[in-house]
Write a protein that holds these residues in place. Structure first.
Motif, mmCIF file in Angstrom:
data_model
loop_
_atom_site.group_PDB
_atom_site.id
_atom_site.type_symbol
_atom_site.label_atom_id
_atom_site.label_comp_id
_atom_site.label_asym_id
_atom_site.label_seq_id
_atom_site.Cartn_x
_atom_site.Cartn_y
_atom_site.Cartn_z
ATOM 1 N N ILE A 82 0.836 -1.197 0.000
ATOM 2 C CA ILE A 82 0.000 0.000 0.000
ATOM 3 C C ILE A 82 0.871 1.248 0.000
ATOM 4 C CG2 ILE A 82 -1.893 1.191 1.134
ATOM 5 C CD1 ILE A 82 -2.512 -1.696 0.142
ATOM 6 N N SER A 83 0.573 2.180 -0.896
ATOM 7 C CA SER A 83 1.340 3.422 -0.986
ATOM 8 C C SER A 83 0.422 4.621 -0.758
ATOM 9 C CB SER A 83 2.010 3.546 -2.354
ATOM 10 O OG SER A 83 1.038 3.655 -3.382
ATOM 11 N N ILE A 84 1.039 5.719 -0.324
ATOM 12 C CA ILE A 84 0.324 6.998 -0.201
ATOM 13 C C ILE A 84 0.596 7.783 -1.469
ATOM 14 C CG2 ILE A 84 0.048 9.108 1.133
ATOM 15 C CD1 ILE A 84 1.230 7.593 3.539
ATOM 16 N N ALA A 85 -0.414 7.895 -2.320
ATOM 17 C CA ALA A 85 -0.225 8.567 -3.616
ATOM 18 C C ALA A 85 -0.304 10.079 -3.494
ATOM 19 C CB ALA A 85 -1.275 8.070 -4.606
ATOM 20 N N ALA A 86 -0.989 10.564 -2.455
ATOM 21 C CA ALA A 86 -1.086 12.007 -2.211
ATOM 22 C C ALA A 86 -1.600 12.193 -0.792
ATOM 23 C CB ALA A 86 -2.023 12.684 -3.209
ATOM 24 N N SER A 87 -1.182 13.294 -0.162
ATOM 25 C CA SER A 87 -1.609 13.565 1.208
ATOM 26 C C SER A 87 -1.590 15.066 1.467
ATOM 27 C CB SER A 87 -0.697 12.861 2.209
ATOM 28 O OG SER A 87 -1.023 13.214 3.537
ATOM 29 N N SER A 88 -2.506 15.506 2.307
ATOM 30 C CA SER A 88 -2.502 16.909 2.736
ATOM 31 C C SER A 88 -2.169 17.019 4.222
ATOM 32 C CB SER A 88 -3.858 17.566 2.439
ATOM 33 O OG SER A 88 -4.927 16.824 3.006
ATOM 34 N N GLU A 89 -1.499 16.007 4.757
ATOM 35 C CA GLU A 89 -1.177 16.012 6.188
ATOM 36 C C GLU A 89 -0.289 17.193 6.558
ATOM 37 O OE1 GLU A 89 0.159 12.890 9.687
ATOM 38 O OE2 GLU A 89 0.711 12.440 7.608
ATOM 39 N N GLU A 90 0.612 17.582 5.659
ATOM 40 C CA GLU A 90 1.545 18.670 5.978
ATOM 41 C C GLU A 90 0.833 19.984 6.251
ATOM 42 O OE1 GLU A 90 4.619 19.166 3.126
ATOM 43 O OE2 GLU A 90 5.664 17.306 3.657
ATOM 44 N N THR A 91 -0.334 20.176 5.677
ATOM 45 C CA THR A 91 -1.090 21.408 5.912
ATOM 46 C C THR A 91 -2.253 21.171 6.880
ATOM 47 O OG1 THR A 91 -2.495 21.023 3.958
ATOM 48 C CG2 THR A 91 -0.501 22.345 3.652
ATOM 49 N N GLY A 92 -2.146 20.118 7.687
ATOM 50 C CA GLY A 92 -3.180 19.844 8.672
ATOM 51 C C GLY A 92 -4.479 19.365 8.069
ATOM 52 N N PHE A 93 -4.397 18.728 6.900
ATOM 53 C CA PHE A 93 -5.580 18.214 6.190
ATOM 54 C C PHE A 93 -6.627 19.313 5.950
ATOM 55 C CE2 PHE A 93 -4.169 14.213 8.424
ATOM 56 C CZ PHE A 93 -3.704 13.583 7.278
ATOM 57 N N ASP A 94 -6.153 20.500 5.653
ATOM 58 C CA ASP A 94 -7.085 21.612 5.423
ATOM 59 C C ASP A 94 -7.518 21.720 3.968
ATOM 60 O OD1 ASP A 94 -4.722 22.481 4.261
ATOM 61 O OD2 ASP A 94 -4.939 24.557 4.966
ATOM 62 N N ARG A 95 -7.081 20.779 3.135
ATOM 63 C CA ARG A 95 -7.397 20.832 1.707
ATOM 64 C C ARG A 95 -7.295 19.438 1.097
ATOM 65 N NH1 ARG A 95 -3.205 25.029 0.200
ATOM 66 N NH2 ARG A 95 -3.637 25.540 2.390
ATOM 67 N N ILE A 96 -7.767 19.330 -0.140
ATOM 68 C CA ILE A 96 -7.600 18.120 -0.928
ATOM 69 C C ILE A 96 -6.245 18.211 -1.620
ATOM 70 C CG2 ILE A 96 -8.501 16.774 -2.866
ATOM 71 C CD1 ILE A 96 -10.247 16.712 -0.331
ATOM 72 N N PRO A 97 -5.399 17.198 -1.496
ATOM 73 C CA PRO A 97 -4.052 17.293 -2.061
ATOM 74 C C PRO A 97 -4.052 17.190 -3.586
ATOM 75 C CG PRO A 97 -4.424 15.089 -1.216
ATOM 76 C CD PRO A 97 -5.624 15.907 -0.821
ATOM 77 N N ALA A 98 -3.062 17.787 -4.206
ATOM 78 C CA ALA A 98 -2.878 17.634 -5.648
ATOM 79 C C ALA A 98 -2.511 16.184 -5.944
ATOM 80 C CB ALA A 98 -1.773 18.567 -6.132
ATOM 81 N N PHE A 99 -3.099 15.640 -7.002
ATOM 82 C CA PHE A 99 -2.837 14.246 -7.341
ATOM 83 C C PHE A 99 -2.871 14.086 -8.851
ATOM 84 C CE2 PHE A 99 -5.049 10.127 -8.348
ATOM 85 C CZ PHE A 99 -3.924 9.328 -8.230
ATOM 86 N N ASP A 100 -1.826 13.490 -9.397
ATOM 87 C CA ASP A 100 -1.732 13.233 -10.829
ATOM 88 C C ASP A 100 -1.900 11.732 -11.065
ATOM 89 O OD1 ASP A 100 -1.246 13.063 -13.503
ATOM 90 O OD2 ASP A 100 0.859 13.695 -13.399
ATOM 91 N N PRO A 101 -3.035 11.302 -11.623
ATOM 92 C CA PRO A 101 -3.241 9.866 -11.870
ATOM 93 C C PRO A 101 -2.162 9.247 -12.745
ATOM 94 C CG PRO A 101 -5.310 11.068 -12.100
ATOM 95 C CD PRO A 101 -4.226 12.088 -11.991
ATOM 96 N N ALA A 102 -1.484 10.074 -13.557
ATOM 97 C CA ALA A 102 -0.424 9.543 -14.414
ATOM 98 C C ALA A 102 0.747 9.000 -13.602
ATOM 99 C CB ALA A 102 0.068 10.622 -15.374
ATOM 100 N N SER A 103 0.815 9.387 -12.343
ATOM 101 C CA SER A 103 1.909 8.923 -11.489
ATOM 102 C C SER A 103 1.669 7.515 -10.944
ATOM 103 C CB SER A 103 2.089 9.886 -10.311
ATOM 104 O OG SER A 103 0.944 9.865 -9.460
ATOM 105 N N LEU A 104 0.503 6.957 -11.184
ATOM 106 C CA LEU A 104 0.166 5.644 -10.645
ATOM 107 C C LEU A 104 0.949 4.538 -11.340
ATOM 108 C CD1 LEU A 104 -3.725 5.968 -10.405
ATOM 109 C CD2 LEU A 104 -2.132 5.810 -8.470
ATOM 110 N N ASP A 105 1.381 3.569 -10.574
ATOM 111 C CA ASP A 105 1.976 2.357 -11.125
ATOM 112 C C ASP A 105 0.871 1.590 -11.858
ATOM 113 O OD1 ASP A 105 2.953 -0.286 -11.466
ATOM 114 O OD2 ASP A 105 4.323 -0.023 -9.782
ATOM 115 N N PRO A 106 1.081 1.196 -13.106
ATOM 116 C CA PRO A 106 0.031 0.471 -13.843
ATOM 117 C C PRO A 106 -0.356 -0.856 -13.201
ATOM 118 C CG PRO A 106 2.117 0.456 -15.039
ATOM 119 C CD PRO A 106 2.267 1.430 -13.934
ATOM 120 N N ASP A 107 0.475 -1.364 -12.284
ATOM 121 C CA ASP A 107 0.157 -2.604 -11.575
ATOM 122 C C ASP A 107 -0.759 -2.381 -10.372
ATOM 123 O OD1 ASP A 107 1.668 -4.119 -13.303
ATOM 124 O OD2 ASP A 107 3.479 -4.016 -12.075
ATOM 125 N N THR A 108 -1.216 -1.151 -10.173
ATOM 126 C CA THR A 108 -2.062 -0.829 -9.024
ATOM 127 C C THR A 108 -3.429 -1.486 -9.172
ATOM 128 O OG1 THR A 108 -0.939 1.305 -8.743
ATOM 129 C CG2 THR A 108 -3.098 1.064 -7.712
#
Length: 362
Positions: A118-144
């Motif tokens: 299991i991997s963390i593909a995106a997180s907003s923990e650094e900003t105290g979860f005050d927003r939805i994090p930026a996430f690029d689906p192209a970064s996903l491993d095709p084996d996911t």
């Protein structure tokens, strides 16, 4: 009868009309002389109720026929284990990507880590979860095998306004606090699950909407009562189902239909939230917790600029009939949970109180 406006995050308020009908039918359901909590889940009467609930859910949600509707024990958190057990075997790599937007997304990821990579593909923990994090689906491993997100963050008050396009990789969404509160394009999802206790009924049970092609891939160690196929083959009744939860869910869906359906309630929810956010944005007495672009329509979170007034705010709100406004223990502050059943009048009462309190204490 002194009913307050209940802003609790869950178990949440139910419409008064639903509660009254349940009260009136408790001893004699459908004229058969017994309660719905006493009849056999194998009875023809209950089978009719369950089938009708399926039909209401499919109609109101706009759920395509290639999705299965399941009702499962354990509310949403049981799905934190059921999802990886049923979906990780879609790919031999047993990989899944989790998008972390708060506490429940983290709990889901930690539980899934017991069963695969299991991997963390995106997180907003650094900003105290005050927003939805930026996430690029192209970064996903095709084996996911799948991507998991929590559509609405009840603790921090954020929401995915738009969902990522994960292509051929199934998108799994925990929609416990949002299902049936907003229109969805189900083509974007492989699986959606939700505990009932926000918009659909009492606590302790979940509904799972899963694309049929994803069934039948459970890992060998999956317990029978966590295997989606077990529920599919038995109309969600491999053992005794929570008959009362299904009954209340049925009443809730009928109530939603009477309100004009999901599209109508979505518009109303936006107006309710907007009423409160307008006060927060136009009064320096209050400070919003969530980034403005990512605010929830279900959970309005904010702080008082002077936190020493928190207790006074909560005490005086309760006197005004505004119940359960205390923020989650992880973050404090104030939280108004305004799910489908919260009427506009409740939000107006809260808005008026917030104005009065700021004027008297500012």
């Amino acid at each position: 009868m002194n009913r307050v406006y209940n802003f609790g995050a869950g178990p949440a308020m139910l419409p008064t009309s639903v509660m009254e009908q349940a009260r009136d039918e408790m001893l004699n359901w459908q004229g058969i002389g017994v309660s719905v909590v006493e009849i056999s889940h194998r009875s023809k009467e209950f089978e009719v109720l369950l089938t009708e609930t399926d039909e209401l859910m499919r109609e109101l949600a706009g759920l395509p026929e290639d999705f299965e509707i399941l009702y499962m024990h354990g509310s949403a958190q049981m799905q934190f284990a059921a999802v990886p057990l049923n979906l990780l075997d879609l790919n031999p790599a047993h990989k899944a990507a989790y998008l972390e937007t708060g506490n429940f997304a983290q709990l889901a990821r930690k539980e899934a880590s017991r069963f695969g990579n299991i991997s963390i593909a995106a997180s907003s923990e650094e900003t105290g979860f005050d927003r939805i994090p930026a996430f690029d689906p192209a970064s996903l491993d095709p084996d996911t095998s799948y991507v998991h997100l929590t559509s609405n963050n009840t603790i921090f008050g954020t929401r995915w306004h738009q969902f990522p396009d994960t292509g051929k990789i199934p998108l799994v969404a925990d929609m416990t606090s949002e299902l049936m509160s907003r229109k969805l394009n189900f083509e974007q999802f492989g699986l959606i699950f939700a505990g009932l206790q926000k918009n659909l009924g009492p606590s302790g049970m979940a509904t799972v909407l899963v694309r049929k092609e994803l069934l039948g891939h459970a890992m060998s160690q999956t317990p029978a009562l966590l295997n989606y196929v077990t529920y599919q083959k038995n109309h969600s009744m491999p053992n005794t189902i929570n008959t009362f939860a299904i009954y209340i869910m049925n009443l809730m869906l009928k109530w939603l239909r009477d309100q004009g359906g999901v599209a109508a309630i979505e518009q109303l929810n936006a107006k309710k939230a907007g009423l409160l956010y307008d006060i927060i944005d136009n009064n320096d007495f209050y400070i919003g917790s969530a980034h403005k672009d990512h605010r929830s329509h279900m959970n309005v979170t904010f702080n008082l600029a002077d936190s020493t007034l928190d207790k006074k705010f909560l005490d005086e709100a309760l006197v005004r009939g505004l119940y359960a406004l205390k923020g989650h223990r992880l973050v404090g502050g104030i939280r108004a949970s305004i799910y489908n059943a919260m009427p506009m009048e409740g939000c107006q009462e809260l808005a008026d109180f917030m104005k009065d309190f700021a004027k008297q204490n500012g």
